[in-house]
Scaffold this motif. Structure first.
Motif, PDB file in Angstrom:
ATOM      1  N   GLY A 266      39.351  41.493  31.823  1.00 32.13           N
ATOM      2  CA  GLY A 266      37.962  41.928  31.686  1.00 32.13           C
ATOM      3  C   GLY A 266      37.711  42.470  30.291  1.00 32.13           C
ATOM      4  O   GLY A 266      36.877  41.971  29.547  1.00 32.13           O
ATOM      5  N   ARG A 383      38.422  47.499  25.473  1.00 32.76           N
ATOM      6  CA  ARG A 383      39.624  48.324  25.529  1.00 32.76           C
ATOM      7  C   ARG A 383      39.551  49.600  24.691  1.00 32.76           C
ATOM      8  O   ARG A 383      40.444  49.875  23.890  1.00 32.76           O
ATOM      9  CB  ARG A 383      40.824  47.502  25.079  1.00 32.76           C
ATOM     10  N   HIS A 528      46.393  47.375  39.969  1.00 34.59           N
ATOM     11  CA  HIS A 528      46.009  48.438  40.904  1.00 34.59           C
ATOM     12  C   HIS A 528      46.687  48.309  42.267  1.00 34.59           C
ATOM     13  O   HIS A 528      47.006  49.312  42.893  1.00 34.59           O
ATOM     14  CB  HIS A 528      44.489  48.438  41.116  1.00 34.59           C
ATOM     15  N   GLY A 565      36.614  51.576  30.774  1.00 33.52           N
ATOM     16  CA  GLY A 565      36.739  52.924  30.234  1.00 33.52           C
ATOM     17  C   GLY A 565      37.952  53.666  30.788  1.00 33.52           C
ATOM     18  O   GLY A 565      37.941  54.886  30.880  1.00 33.52           O
ATOM     19  N   THR A 569      42.259  55.342  37.011  1.00 30.37           N
ATOM     20  CA  THR A 569      43.260  56.370  37.305  1.00 30.37           C
ATOM     21  C   THR A 569      42.628  57.760  37.332  1.00 30.37           C
ATOM     22  O   THR A 569      42.798  58.502  38.304  1.00 30.37           O
ATOM     23  CB  THR A 569      44.420  56.299  36.295  1.00 30.37           C
ATOM     24  N   GLN A 694      50.829  47.802  29.856  1.00 28.25           N
ATOM     25  CA  GLN A 694      49.505  48.123  29.322  1.00 28.25           C
ATOM     26  C   GLN A 694      49.569  48.377  27.816  1.00 28.25           C
ATOM     27  O   GLN A 694      48.717  47.929  27.059  1.00 28.25           O
ATOM     28  CB  GLN A 694      48.947  49.368  30.033  1.00 28.25           C
TER      29      GLN A 694
HETATM   30  N1  PCD Z   1      49.108  57.852  34.030  1.00 28.12           N
HETATM   31  C1  PCD Z   1      48.974  56.562  34.362  1.00 28.12           C
HETATM   32  C2  PCD Z   1      47.789  55.883  33.974  1.00 28.12           C
HETATM   33  C3  PCD Z   1      47.641  54.566  34.324  1.00 28.12           C
HETATM   34  N2  PCD Z   1      48.610  53.919  35.006  1.00 28.12           N
HETATM   35  C4  PCD Z   1      48.398  52.530  35.387  1.00 28.12           C
HETATM   36  O1  PCD Z   1      48.013  51.783  34.290  1.00 28.12           O
HETATM   37  C5  PCD Z   1      46.933  50.887  34.646  1.00 28.12           C
HETATM   38  C6  PCD Z   1      45.672  51.166  33.784  1.00 28.12           C
HETATM   39  O2  PCD Z   1      45.126  52.374  34.221  1.00 28.12           O
HETATM   40  P1  PCD Z   1      43.833  53.058  33.556  1.00 28.12           P
HETATM   41  O3  PCD Z   1      44.135  53.486  32.181  1.00 28.12           O
HETATM   42  O4  PCD Z   1      43.316  54.059  34.502  1.00 28.12           O
HETATM   43  O5  PCD Z   1      42.778  51.886  33.398  1.00 28.12           O
HETATM   44  P2  PCD Z   1      41.955  51.099  34.500  1.00 28.12           P
HETATM   45  O6  PCD Z   1      40.666  51.790  34.744  1.00 28.12           O
HETATM   46  O7  PCD Z   1      42.812  50.776  35.628  1.00 28.12           O
HETATM   47  O8  PCD Z   1      41.704  49.751  33.758  1.00 28.12           O
HETATM   48  C7  PCD Z   1      40.710  49.634  32.748  1.00 28.12           C
HETATM   49  C8  PCD Z   1      41.394  49.358  31.431  1.00 28.12           C
HETATM   50  O9  PCD Z   1      42.416  48.365  31.602  1.00 28.12           O
HETATM   51  C9  PCD Z   1      42.961  47.809  30.405  1.00 28.12           C
HETATM   52  N3  PCD Z   1      44.121  46.994  30.712  1.00 28.12           N
HETATM   53  C10 PCD Z   1      43.950  45.710  31.147  1.00 28.12           C
HETATM   54  N4  PCD Z   1      45.033  45.038  31.590  1.00 28.12           N
HETATM   55  C11 PCD Z   1      44.887  43.778  32.044  1.00 28.12           C
HETATM   56  N5  PCD Z   1      45.988  43.133  32.467  1.00 28.12           N
HETATM   57  N6  PCD Z   1      43.680  43.154  32.033  1.00 28.12           N
HETATM   58  C12 PCD Z   1      42.571  43.789  31.597  1.00 28.12           C
HETATM   59  O10 PCD Z   1      41.404  43.192  31.624  1.00 28.12           O
HETATM   60  C13 PCD Z   1      42.670  45.093  31.099  1.00 28.12           C
HETATM   61  N7  PCD Z   1      41.590  45.762  30.583  1.00 28.12           N
HETATM   62  C14 PCD Z   1      41.846  46.933  29.792  1.00 28.12           C
HETATM   63  C15 PCD Z   1      40.588  47.768  29.695  1.00 28.12           C
HETATM   64  S1  PCD Z   1      39.422  47.270  28.613  1.00 28.12           S
HETATM   65 MO1  PCD Z   1      37.410  48.359  29.140  1.00 28.12          MO
HETATM   66  O11 PCD Z   1      36.845  47.320  30.321  1.00 28.12           O
HETATM   67  O12 PCD Z   1      36.836  47.711  27.539  1.00 28.12           O
HETATM   68  O13 PCD Z   1      36.219  49.626  29.085  1.00 28.12           O
HETATM   69  S2  PCD Z   1      39.012  49.749  30.215  1.00 28.12           S
HETATM   70  C16 PCD Z   1      40.374  48.870  30.446  1.00 28.12           C
HETATM   71  C17 PCD Z   1      46.680  51.039  36.117  1.00 28.12           C
HETATM   72  O14 PCD Z   1      47.393  50.097  36.834  1.00 28.12           O
HETATM   73  C18 PCD Z   1      47.252  52.427  36.416  1.00 28.12           C
HETATM   74  O15 PCD Z   1      47.597  52.618  37.677  1.00 28.12           O
HETATM   75  C19 PCD Z   1      49.785  54.595  35.373  1.00 28.12           C
HETATM   76  O16 PCD Z   1      50.667  53.994  35.975  1.00 28.12           O
HETATM   77  N8  PCD Z   1      49.926  55.933  35.060  1.00 28.12           N
END
Ligand code: PCD
Ligand SMILES: [Cu+]
Length: 805
Positions: A266, A383, A528, A565, A569, A694
């Motif tokens: 996304g 991001r 998730h 945004g 979490t 990530q």
């Molecule tokens: N302390 C902590 C924190 C966190 N984690 C993990 O790591 C992940 C992430 O988280 P966070 O920071 O709360 O975030 P989210 O709400 O879930 O998601 C959203 C983001 O996510 C990132 N990364 C990623 N990867 C992938 N594979 N694909 C995508 O699309 C994406 N996108 C990007 C963006 S760009 Mo904006 O919409 O611009 O505002 S914002 C954003 C998830 O599975 C969780 O559970 C852990 O383990 N520990």
């Protein structure tokens, strides 16, 4: 009770709860082609939509002739603004309180704008018919420069030409959208004007694009018999789409079902509402058939939400010892043809006012002017929460420029200005309350890990060799220390079009002790289904492997504001923990009844309730779940279910220290990354392996943005980078190697202490890469070089500095 007996250790391990690098459960289906994406959805009688788009960036639409297209076998309809006007859908509201043409109404304002929507029995017929629609245009003067837009007599938005105020206050020119300000302007000016040392710079964060692997699309299906509209789509916020669709169409919300199936990335691109969705819904209502619209790559890059495009003029002042005294930012934000930024309503420049960064700056001012130009609308996070990358890039460049001005080491300059651990919760000059942090510890750990002093010595040696003509490569050390702000709400100041930014979780425990939990968020690849089950496993003592996580179907999931945004979490994660605690509270009553003791005489232990002081007397969660349904318990209603809607008291403030080492070849302009070190602090870590993934992903996007990726226009408003031949998308070949590290400073207000992390690597990564390029050329007088730092621009910079002899 908390001794780690082998048995207890075993039970903890079985849960695969928080802190465990549990393998991603969704990957089995993703890696075996069993994912279910929008384009996989096929329905009987389904029609296909495709757009006629404008080749011009600014032109009047004189006429549209669809007769040849309609004559083509298989073409069902061609919609234009004229068809949408009677139902009031030729324009639609944007997330930023502006309005946007669904189909060209009188004129077009950017290249690629939607002009007509063709519906046909087959995707290829639709594409052929698009070619047959005759549109006559009359070209108008194009404005692609936001500074010129504010001087020009050319009025881009004729529909609001006479309006002197918009959704965010006063407009001082027909091409001006708003001026948004924060902080104490007069005090800031006074401090800067009388300071020992002042650094001033114009920093441009270029226009780029999230460009997810899967483009945007939907399938709209109107069931006229039952009055139900089902909309499948690549939506990062399915509930918001349902509410907006109901308000726009007049169809009651219970008769609309919005489903986000699997989403192939996304990155903010799929937050907003696009003309393709509106046209597909209308087409389905008109034809009574399901209508699919999936854009291609060029359409995605040309017409859907861009990111950044911020011109940031900064001034920063300090004492001669390097203590920062004030910061000023005057920003010109190019929003394109319509203000369609995805930001909380009260913040038209997002959270840009986090731009004081990780530093204790006593006074500051920010002013952001939003401006219309003949470019695609959007302004999504890509991001970085809301305009946080722009802010982090700005302050991390200003620090570097100030270091030059002071003749001081930039690592040391950062250290002496960091907010100290004992200052948290910290009130920033621009109004934020940072929840927690320990910057000095993180910085020292990072500098030690890369042997910072050793790197500086190597750099000096290489510079000497360069001067002696023994090498044409210069070494650069890119430093970056960032503070992110993620997890919007709170509802009291964060809403989107009046919809408060809370989130939710609903849990149902089945009689045999497994469970399903549904959330208001939607994964686009984040994992998730893996991580939320881990939160629950630790909270309710049921193994993560026995918990299904479901998101994205508004008929079943509790209402939530979606995933962007890095809010899942901080907000839905908190709701999940709290819903889990409600389950646990009821389980405690049931356990006490089964064990024939008072409620307060049992306590939770990993996967069971035990009688205090008599650990051999216990009931496991499995036993409790069965009893909850199938045993009559006086005063307790059957079932084991809980729901929690969570309005966070504050946002969370993850932070990190990133260091990049690069070799810049002054003759070819190539920059080779030698090393990237990334230390992240996202509070309590749910799944270290997911976090590492990530960070790798975010760093790669940061690398792309800093080094080559951009959406560029020529003077006529032609988008020059609308294919992956021109728009840089790093593959494994270009991607550098990363070393990740962490410290762990929990959020004091989050039930499990977790902060977001998904966006951090982009926020901190871009300045690290960019600063490395700057640092390499700095000995020859380079102060500021606009991104992206592609080979040509680096070569040009070296040439301008006289390095080519
Ligand atoms: N302390 C902590 C924190 C966190 N984690 C993990 O790591 C992940 C992430 O988280 P966070 O920071 O709360 O975030 P989210 O709400 O879930 O998601 C959203 C983001 O996510 C990132 N990364 C990623 N990867 C992938 N594979 N694909 C995508 O699309 C994406 N996108 C990007 C963006 S760009 Mo904006 O919409 O611009 O505002 S914002 C954003 C998830 O599975 C969780 O559970 C852990 O383990 N520990
Ligand atoms: Cu942003």
């Amino acid at each position: 009770m908390n001794d780690l007996t082998p048995d207890r250790e075993d039970r903890v391990a079985k849960l695969k709860g928080m802190g465990c690098s549990r393998k991603r459960v969704e990957d089995a289906r993703f890696t075996q082609g069993k994912g279910n994406y929008v384009d996989d959805i096929k329905m009987p009688g389904m029609l296909h939509g495709d757009f006629v788009r404008s080749p011009y960036a600014h032109a009047r639409v004189v006429s549209i002739d669809a007769s040849a297209a309609l004559a083509l076998d298989g073409v069902v309809a061609v919609l234009t603004a004229k068809d949408l006007e009677p139902i009031g859908l030729h324009w639609m509201p944007t997330l930023a309180g502006d309005k946007q043409m669904v189909l060209a109404d009188g004129k077009v304002l950017f290249q690629g704008q939607e002009v007509a929507y063709v519906v046909a029995r087959d995707r290829y017929v639709a594409a052929d018919a698009v070619e047959l629609v005759e549109v006559e245009y009359e070209e108008l003067e194009v404005i692609v420069d936001p500074f010129k837009a504010l001087q020009s007599d050319v009025v881009l938005r004729e529909d609001i030409a006479g309006e002197t105020s918009g959704a965010h206050g006063e407009r001082r020119h027909p091409n001006h959208i708003f001026l948004w300000e924060e902080g104490d302007k007069t005090a800031t000016e006074q401090v800067i004007d009388s300071a020992d040392v002042v650094a001033e710079e114009m920093i441009y964060y270029h226009r780029t694009h999230p460009c997810p692997l899967e483009t945007c699309g939907c399938v709209a299906s109107m069931d006229k018999v039952n009055g139900k509209l089902t909309l499948y789509g690549t939506f990062q916020a399915p509930h918001v789409v349902r509410t907006v669709a109901s308000l726009l169409s007049g169809i009651e919300e219970h008769n609309i079902r919005v489903v986000s199936p699997d989403i192939g990335g996304g990155f903010g691109n799929k937050v907003g509402v696009y003309p393709g969705y509106v046209c597909s819904i209308v087409a389905s209502i008109v034809t009574g058939k399901p209508v699919k619209w999936v854009e291609d790559r060029m359409e995605n890059l040309m017409a859907t939400a861009f990111a950044r495009d911020y011109w940031m003029k900064g001034r920063i002042s300090a004492t001669k010892h390097g203590k920062i005294t004030a910061l000023e930012a005057k920003v010109t934000a190019d929003h394109g043809a319509f203000d369609a930024c995805a930001d909380p309503t009260k913040f038209p420049a997002g959270f840009f006012h986090i731009c004081t960064g990780s530093y204790d700056i006593p006074v500051a001012y920010v002013g952001v002017d939003g401006v219309y130009t003949n470019k695609a609308p959007g302004g999504v996070a890509y991001r970085c929460s809301f305009r946080v990358t722009e802010a982090a890039y700005f302050i991390e460049r200003m620090i570097e420029v100030l270091a030059i001005e002071l003749g001081m080491d930039a690592a040391e300059l950062r250290r002496i200005n960091f907010i100290r651990e004992d200052q948290f919760p910290y009130q920033s000059a621009l109004g934020w309350e940072y929840d927690s942090g320990d910057y000095h510890t993180a910085w020292d750990k990072a500098l030690a890990a890369v042997d910072y002093n050793g790197l500086r010595r190597k750099q000096a040696t290489q510079l000497e060799a360069f001067k002696r003509g023994e090498t044409r490569k210069l070494m650069g050390i890119g430093l970056s220390f960032f503070t992110e702000i993620v997890g919007a709400g709170p509802v009291k100041n964060c809403d989107i079009l009046g919809m408060g930014m809370f989130d939710s979780c609903e849990i149902r425990i089945h009689p045999t002790g497994s469970a399903i939990a549904r959330l208001g968020t939607i994964s686009q690849g984040q994992g998730h289904a893996t991580t939320f089950a881990q939160i629950l496993a630790s909270e309710i003592g049921i193994p993560a492997d026995s918990i299904t996580i479901e998101e994205g179907d508004t008929d079943t999931a509790p209402y939530g504001l979606g995933t962007y945004g890095s809010r899942s979490t901080p907000v839905a994660g908190a709701a999940t923990a709290l819903a889990g605690r409600k389950i646990r509270a009821k389980a405690q009553m049931i356990a006490a009844y089964l064990l024939e003791v008072h409620d307060n005489d049992v306590e939770f232990d990993v996967d069971r309730f035990v009688v205090k002081g008599a650990p051999e007397r216990f009931k496991t969660m499995t036993e409790i779940a069965y009893a909850a349904y199938h045993q009559a318990i006086p005063g307790v209603e059957p079932g084991l279910k809980a729901v929690s809607y969570y309005d966070p008291p504050n946002m969370t403030y993850p932070f990190g220290a990133y260091i990049c080492v690069m070799d810049v070849d002054v003759d070819t302009g190539e920059a080779h990354v030698r090393q990237v070190y990334a230390l992240d602090d996202c509070g309590t870590r749910i799944n270290p392996m997911v976090i590492e993934g990530q960070v790798h992903g975010g760093l790669t996007e940061a690398y792309a943005i800093a080094m080559a990726q951009e959406i560029a226009y020529d003077d006529l408003g032609n988008c020059k980078t609308a294919t992956l031949m021109d728009f840089f998308w790093p593959t494994a070949w270009e991607t550098p190697h990363y070393t990740t590290d962490h410290t762990e400073t929990p959020s004091p207000h989050h039930p499990i202490g977790a902060k977001g992390v998904g966006e951090s690597p982009n926020v901190g990564g871009v300045p690290a890469f960019s600063n490395a390029v700057h640092d390499a050329l700095r000995p020859f007088g380079l102060r500021q070089l606009h991104m992206p730092h592609d080979h040509w621009r680096i070569w040009k910079a070296a040439n301008d500095l006289g390095l080519h002899g």
